[in-house]
Design a protein around this motif. Structure first.
Motif, PDB file in Angstrom:
ATOM      1  N   LYS A   1       0.781  -1.250   0.059  1.00 44.58           N
ATOM      2  CA  LYS A   1      -0.102   0.138   0.146  1.00 44.58           C
ATOM      3  C   LYS A   1       0.979   1.408   0.089  1.00 44.58           C
ATOM      4  CE  LYS A   1      -3.545   2.466   2.788  1.00 44.58           C
ATOM      5  NZ  LYS A   1      -4.079   2.462   3.955  1.00 44.58           N
ATOM      6  N   SER A   2       1.822   1.244   0.697  1.00 45.93           N
ATOM      7  CA  SER A   2       2.980   2.469   1.058  1.00 45.93           C
ATOM      8  C   SER A   2       3.836   2.339  -0.409  1.00 45.93           C
ATOM      9  CB  SER A   2       3.745   2.332   2.192  1.00 45.93           C
ATOM     10  OG  SER A   2       4.326   1.159   2.292  1.00 45.93           O
TER      11      SER A   2
ATOM     12  N   PHE B   1       2.933   1.618  -3.458  1.00 48.63           N
ATOM     13  CA  PHE B   1       2.041   2.176  -4.580  1.00 48.63           C
ATOM     14  C   PHE B   1       1.049   3.256  -4.457  1.00 48.63           C
ATOM     15  CE2 PHE B   1       2.349  -2.701  -5.455  1.00 48.63           C
ATOM     16  CZ  PHE B   1       3.039  -2.658  -6.573  1.00 48.63           C
ATOM     17  N   SER B   2       1.429   3.804  -3.258  1.00 52.95           N
ATOM     18  CA  SER B   2       0.648   5.318  -3.093  1.00 52.95           C
ATOM     19  C   SER B   2       1.381   6.386  -2.977  1.00 52.95           C
ATOM     20  CB  SER B   2      -0.269   5.110  -2.066  1.00 52.95           C
ATOM     21  OG  SER B   2       0.334   5.033  -0.748  1.00 52.95           O
TER      22      SER B   2
END
Length: 102
Positions: free
Chosen positions: A98-99, A101-102
């Motif tokens: 999540k971190s 790709f964001s």
């Protein structure tokens, strides 16, 4: 005792009806007393041996109480320790992705 009868009179009950109810209730309790004694009685015969129906195999090697006591040997860990480790690993992977790709 007088307060009870005054309250009963206010509610529309006569002293005779109230006495009848208390006598009926005491009769019910007296009739139920032997049953209560029978239900609470301790068995006089041999007490049944408790079985461990959900326990692990008695011939299996012993498991460690905490994973950090034997961290290099997961075969000795309990199943719940493995589950917690796997869930924690998935949490790290998901939060890392999540971190990233964001």
């Amino acid at each position: 005792d007088r307060c009870f009868f005054r309250l009963a009179a206010l509610l529309g009950h006569t002293r005779e009806r109230t006495n009848l109810r208390s006598q009926t209730m005491s009769g019910i309790l007296r009739a139920a007393a032997p049953l209560a004694r029978r239900l609470n009685a301790v068995p006089k015969g041999p007490i049944a041996q408790q079985t461990r129906g959900m326990a692990s195999d008695p011939n299996a090697p012993p498991k460690v109480a905490y994973p950090w006591l034997d961290p290099t040997n997961p075969q000795n860990w309990k199943e719940e320790h493995l589950v917690f480790t796997i869930l924690g690993g998935w949490g790290v992977v998901i939060m890392g992705a999540k971190s990233a790709f964001s």
